[in-house]
Design a protein around this motif. Structure first.
Motif, short mmCIF file in Angstrom:
data_model
loop_
_atom_site.label_atom_id
_atom_site.label_comp_id
_atom_site.label_asym_id
_atom_site.label_seq_id
_atom_site.Cartn_x
_atom_site.Cartn_y
_atom_site.Cartn_z
N ARG A 70 -26.52 -3.47 -3.53
CA ARG A 70 -25.69 -3.18 -2.36
C ARG A 70 -24.94 -1.88 -2.56
O ARG A 70 -24.57 -1.53 -3.68
N GLY A 71 -24.71 -1.17 -1.45
CA GLY A 71 -23.94 0.08 -1.52
C GLY A 71 -23.22 0.35 -0.22
O GLY A 71 -23.53 -0.24 0.82
N LYS A 72 -22.23 1.27 -0.32
CA LYS A 72 -21.45 1.65 0.87
C LYS A 72 -21.49 3.16 1.01
O LYS A 72 -21.48 3.89 0.02
N GLY A 73 -21.51 3.60 2.26
CA GLY A 73 -21.53 5.04 2.53
C GLY A 73 -20.72 5.39 3.76
O GLY A 73 -20.37 4.51 4.56
N LEU A 74 -20.43 6.66 3.88
CA LEU A 74 -19.47 7.14 4.87
C LEU A 74 -20.02 8.39 5.54
O LEU A 74 -20.75 9.17 4.92
N ALA A 75 -19.66 8.59 6.81
CA ALA A 75 -19.95 9.86 7.49
C ALA A 75 -18.90 10.11 8.56
O ALA A 75 -18.38 9.16 9.15
N THR A 76 -18.61 11.38 8.79
CA THR A 76 -17.66 11.78 9.82
C THR A 76 -18.33 12.82 10.70
O THR A 76 -19.00 13.71 10.19
N ILE A 77 -18.14 12.71 12.00
CA ILE A 77 -18.81 13.64 12.91
C ILE A 77 -17.87 14.12 14.01
O ILE A 77 -16.80 13.54 14.23
N GLU A 78 -18.30 15.21 14.65
CA GLU A 78 -17.64 15.65 15.88
C GLU A 78 -18.74 15.97 16.88
O GLU A 78 -19.89 16.17 16.48
N TYR A 79 -18.36 16.01 18.17
CA TYR A 79 -19.38 16.28 19.18
C TYR A 79 -18.72 16.85 20.43
O TYR A 79 -17.68 16.36 20.87
N PRO A 80 -19.38 17.86 21.01
CA PRO A 80 -18.78 18.48 22.20
C PRO A 80 -19.04 17.67 23.47
O PRO A 80 -20.10 17.08 23.63
N THR A 81 -18.08 17.69 24.36
CA THR A 81 -18.24 17.16 25.71
C THR A 81 -18.66 18.29 26.63
O THR A 81 -18.08 19.37 26.58
N ALA B 152 -24.45 7.95 6.96
CA ALA B 152 -23.68 6.86 6.31
C ALA B 152 -24.64 5.93 5.57
O ALA B 152 -24.36 5.48 4.45
N ILE B 153 -25.79 5.67 6.18
CA ILE B 153 -26.80 4.80 5.54
C ILE B 153 -27.38 5.48 4.30
O ILE B 153 -27.51 4.86 3.23
N ALA B 154 -27.72 6.78 4.43
CA ALA B 154 -28.29 7.50 3.28
C ALA B 154 -27.30 7.51 2.11
O ALA B 154 -27.68 7.34 0.94
N ASN B 155 -26.02 7.72 2.44
CA ASN B 155 -25.01 7.75 1.39
C ASN B 155 -24.81 6.37 0.77
O ASN B 155 -24.55 6.25 -0.44
N ALA B 156 -24.95 5.33 1.58
CA ALA B 156 -24.86 3.96 1.05
C ALA B 156 -26.04 3.65 0.14
O ALA B 156 -25.90 2.94 -0.86
N ILE B 157 -27.22 4.18 0.49
CA ILE B 157 -28.40 3.97 -0.36
C ILE B 157 -28.17 4.62 -1.72
O ILE B 157 -28.48 4.04 -2.77
N TYR B 158 -27.59 5.83 -1.72
CA TYR B 158 -27.28 6.47 -3.01
C TYR B 158 -26.31 5.59 -3.80
O TYR B 158 -26.47 5.40 -5.02
N ASP B 159 -25.31 5.10 -3.10
CA ASP B 159 -24.32 4.26 -3.77
C ASP B 159 -24.98 3.01 -4.36
O ASP B 159 -24.58 2.53 -5.43
N ALA B 160 -26.02 2.52 -3.68
CA ALA B 160 -26.68 1.28 -4.12
C ALA B 160 -27.63 1.52 -5.29
O ALA B 160 -27.62 0.76 -6.26
N VAL B 161 -28.46 2.56 -5.20
CA VAL B 161 -29.53 2.70 -6.19
C VAL B 161 -29.56 4.07 -6.87
O VAL B 161 -30.43 4.32 -7.71
N GLY B 162 -28.64 4.97 -6.50
CA GLY B 162 -28.51 6.22 -7.24
C GLY B 162 -29.57 7.26 -6.97
O GLY B 162 -29.81 8.14 -7.80
N VAL B 163 -30.23 7.17 -5.81
CA VAL B 163 -31.17 8.24 -5.44
C VAL B 163 -30.85 8.75 -4.04
O VAL B 163 -30.39 8.00 -3.17
N TRP B 164 -31.08 10.06 -3.89
CA TRP B 164 -30.89 10.69 -2.58
C TRP B 164 -32.24 10.75 -1.87
O TRP B 164 -33.23 11.19 -2.45
N VAL B 165 -32.25 10.32 -0.61
CA VAL B 165 -33.42 10.56 0.23
C VAL B 165 -32.95 11.46 1.37
O VAL B 165 -32.06 11.07 2.15
#
Lengths: 362, 457
Positions: free
Chosen positions: A5-16, A303-316
């Motif tokens: 199991r792993g946890k990951g985070l992401a922050t975004i902005e977007y124009p209107t 956020a999912i990609a970062n959680a996968i790294y947290d879980a198994v230590g590889v970047w995709v």
């Protein structure tokens, strides 16, 4: 085999609104002799709920019940110009057009009521379909009566029109990208946390939970906002781990040609989704609204990609993160190239490894 | 407030969930014909001849539309913004992607129309195709797009790249304690609306055309139809506004113009409904993006500068891609403030279906790349991911890549709220942070030069 199991985070902005602005919307409104309100707008409802939100804006602004509003966006003969439903613009830009039209109608209602009640318009207010004298609520008349009087006593049509245009930021400095005026109507922000479970034998990624915080300016209709950001979360989940038109990209072969060969998320993949709505009103949006529709699928993939790294230590870093890619990364366990202060990931994917004419980077 | 902010039911929701909403496909008119398209089976081919006579002679066939029937064959979706058109409504001499329409048949039934498409005699000379954007610039690459070459070359008139240059990028890299590079590739995604592309066009007795449309943008599509048909807007009435799902792809106006041409030619109502296979294989999808990021960072967690290369795989024609890359460039720092920037973005053409607008256009892949990169940098620094993001968060009067001050950025607030909602610990300093303009230790040297009392430069 083991599940991690792993946890990951992401922050975004977007124009209107359309990038560089310059995207007009227009609307007009007429009132029937019984006070019921017809709104004509050119905004297509693509499932985003713009019929509902624009009707709410009119009802709120006029001070009449929501169910007095009829909304017609059915054709280009009767509805004025709207650039369209894209660029997260239907609530902010087109919503401003109906807001301005409704303000005009409100003034006309108060002008007629003023003559009927013999009270200055400034001393009148409208709520719940009734015009009343401020501080003397007993002295009042219904908006239906006002509309009747306008039609049959004063020979007037209660109507209003509105148009909204954020002036186009037409000039972009080709060297620097500097623009002459803001290229957006507003900017929205969001953050997302993902919890995943990765199977290190099959490469399967299961997204267990998405928690999302969205600054939406003003939740015009919280149910519709939740619909947008939960629907968007599922679309982001598909983009992150499931969907691709080209499974062997860049090859153009082996495309999925139907629902059974192109895998969008189903109920089986649905994670728990928790939302936090933050209302940080925008300067120019109707009732402080910002656009929310398009950003809703942007934060989950990372956020999912970062959680996968947290879980198994590889970047995709090629998306979607399919089981094949997870397994390949687990097999390779590659480390970035480290030289002095340089940390270089993914060099095998770079244009430098492919092009005979282009090199890029430090 | 009573109505704004209320959880009111969707205005037209009952009709949608009970099957009583009238969508375009529900429009059935007396004498209505049905259309089917002949599409290129090749990724890239020269069309050596096109003979429709056998199809036209078939019983039940009322018209075959080819490039010769279109008053204005090439009309650019961004022509209003000064970007030249490149895509013919129907292929003429070249087919540049598999699925490109070459002819439209209007017949009594869909089956007859499809049989007639098969009876059209087309000669193809297959050409080498380009699919990998990383090879597009090479001398021996097949040439995809005859208007622009293999990449769009007319930004602000004559530049072949969308550039952002801000601050002093070399100084930022000289000052960096760590330089982290990564490559991110996001994929093409189908739009998957429940309602496929569909149109019913009706020739009216007064000479006007009524077009029942699934477009997301009735007036934009009105402009597209009237431009191809060379008609004033008074001659066309678009009827729509209720769309069976649209995520950007229905801005394309993919079926209206050809159906209108068929209605004009046959003087009968014509319906053209794409099959699910056509929707999947021939309608515009989200484009793939290739992004390379190099960040110059300080040991204490500031992003001092960013170099970025973006190559957008646009497919065979431009459609909205130039818009997409420009928007992408304007947002390539994401929710963070990076004062020194060097960005190059290209729209590259390949022999795949032209990509188009889709929810998050220009940004979805970008957010993905930026945020994985941010996580990598934070981990390389040994820094908490919340702290790294909060430290570099957009603040009031920080400036965007194109030098517009942020008025009301919420990076700080959404991160704090997310931390609370997920039970993640934040230090007191991070909890107390606000969006307010940077000062004191939050205004380090590398930002001070760009953030004055009035914001701006």
């Amino acid at each position: 085999m083991a599940l991690h199991r792993g946890k990951g985070l992401a922050t975004i902005e977007y124009p209107t609104g359309m990038n560089q602005n310059g995207d007009p919307s227009q609307a007009w409104i007429k009132v029937k002799p019984d006070g019921r309100v017809d709104v004509f707008s050119g905004t297509s409802d693509i499932g985003n709920g713009s019929k509902t939100v624009q009707s709410q804006i009119v009802a709120e602004t006029l001070g009449v019940p929501y169910d007095w509003i009829t909304y017609d966006n059915s054709n280009t003969d009767s509805s004025p110009m709207c650039t369209g439903t894209f660029a997260s613009r239907a609530t902010f830009v087109a919503g401003n057009a109906v807001l301005k039209a409704a303000r005009q109608v409100r003034e006309r209602i108060l002008a007629i009521a003023s003559r009927e009640l013999e009270i200055d318009p400034e001393d009148l207010e409208v709520a719940d379909g009734t015009v009343s004298v401020k501080g003397t609520p007993a002295k009042s008349m219904g908006v239906d009566e006002v509309a009747g009087a306008a039609t049959f006593v004063h020979g007037e049509l209660l109507t209003g029109d509105g148009a909204h245009l954020n002036p186009g930021a037409a000039i972009v400095d080709p060297e620097t990208g500097e623009v002459d005026k803001p290229p957006h109507a507003a900017i929205s922000y969001a953050a997302c946390a993902a919890e995943v479970e990765v199977d290190d034998e099959t490469g399967d990624v299961r997204v267990l939970k998405l928690t999302q915080a969205y600054d939406i300016g003003r939740a015009m209709n919280p149910t519709l906002v939740e619909g947008q950001i939960e629907g968007g979360a599922v679309m982001g989940l598909g983009f992150g781990v499931l969907e691709t038109c080209y499974p062997y990209y860049p090859s153009a072969e082996h495309r999925g040609d139907g629902m059974s060969t192109y895998h969008v998320p189903t109920m089986a993949e649905l994670p728990e989704i928790n939302n936090v709505l933050i209302e940080n009103p925008s300067e120019g949006g109707p009732y402080g609204a910002k656009g929310i529709g398009e950003m809703a699928n942007n934060a989950q993939p990372a956020a999912i990609a970062n959680a996968i790294y947290d879980a198994v230590g590889v970047w995709v870093t090629e998306f979607p993160i399919t089981p094949e890619r997870v397994l390949a990364a687990l097999d390779a366990r590659s480390e970035p190239r480290r030289e002095g202060r340089m940390v270089a990931f993914d060099e095998e994917l770079s244009i430098n490894s492919f092009s005979s004419t282009r090199t890029w980077g430090a | 407030m009573k109505v704004v902010g209320a959880r009111l039911p969707r205005y037209d929701g009952v009709g949608h969930v009970t099957g009583r909403t009238t969508y375009v496909d529900d429009v059935r008119l007396p004498g209505m014909l049905h259309a089917a398209a002949l599409r290129s089976p090749h990724h890239h081919a020269r069309i050596t001849h096109l003979d429709t006579s056998a199809a036209e002679a078939m019983a039940g066939v009322h018209a075959v539309i080819t490039h010769a029937d279109v008053p204005l064959l090439v009309y650019g979706h961004l022509s209003g913004g000064g970007i030249p058109g490149d895509e013919p409504l129907l292929a003429k001499d070249h087919a540049r992607y598999r699925g490109q329409p070459i002819a439209l048949v209007a017949a009594d039934t869909v089956d007859i129309a499809r049989a007639a498409c098969a009876a059209i005699d087309v000669g193809y000379e297959e050409l080498p195709a380009l699919f990998d954007v990383r090879l597009a610039f090479d001398d021996d690459a097949p040439v995809v797009n005859d208007a622009f070459g293999n990449w769009y070359d007319q930004y602000e008139g004559n530049l072949d790249v969308r550039q952002i240059r801000k601050g002093d990028i070399e100084a930022a890299f000289d000052a960096a304690d760590l330089i982290v590079s990564g490559v991110y590739r996001t994929q093409s995604q189908e739009q998957v609306p429940l309602e496929t592309q569909v149109c019913v066009a009706v020739p009216e007795p007064d000479g006007r055309l009524t077009i029942h449309t699934c477009t997301q943008a009735m007036y934009f599509s009105l402009g597209v139809v009237c431009s191809h048909l060379q008609l004033p807007m008074s001659q066309v009435k678009m009827v729509g506004g209720t769309v069976g799902g649209g995520f950007g792809g229905k801005v394309d106006t993919a079926s209206d113009t050809l159906t209108a041409l068929a209605a004009q030619k046959t003087e009968r109502p014509v319906k053209w409904r794409w099959t699910r296979e056509e929707e999947m294989l021939a309608s515009g999808n989200r484009g793939p993006w290739h992004m390379e990021i190099i960040d110059a960072v300080s040991r204490d967690g500031w992003i001092l500068g960013r170099k970025m290369l973006t190559i957008h795989d646009a497919g065979a024609y431009g459609r909205f891609s130039v818009y997409g890359v420009t928007k992408h460039s304007f947002h390539h720092t994401g929710a963070y403030t990076i004062p020194n920037l060097h960005f190059d973005g290209y729209v590259v053409f390949t022999n795949r279906i032209p990509t188009t607008a889709m929810r998050g256009y220009g940004i979805t892949g970008l957010s993905t790349a930026i945020e994985v990169h941010a996580e990598r940098v934070a981990r390389e620094l040994g820094m908490d991911p919340y702290e790294f993001r909060l430290k570099n968060a957009n603040r009031v009067n920080d400036t965007s890549p194109n030098r517009i001050p942020y008025e009301d950025p919420s990076t700080v607030e959404v991160l704090q709220s997310l931390a609370s909602a997920t039970g993640s610990e934040l230090s007191d300093d991070l909890r107390a942070m606000t969006r307010d303009q940077r000062s004191a230790d939050m205004l380090p040297d590398h930002l001070a030069a760009q953030i004055g009392s009035g914001g701006g430069h």
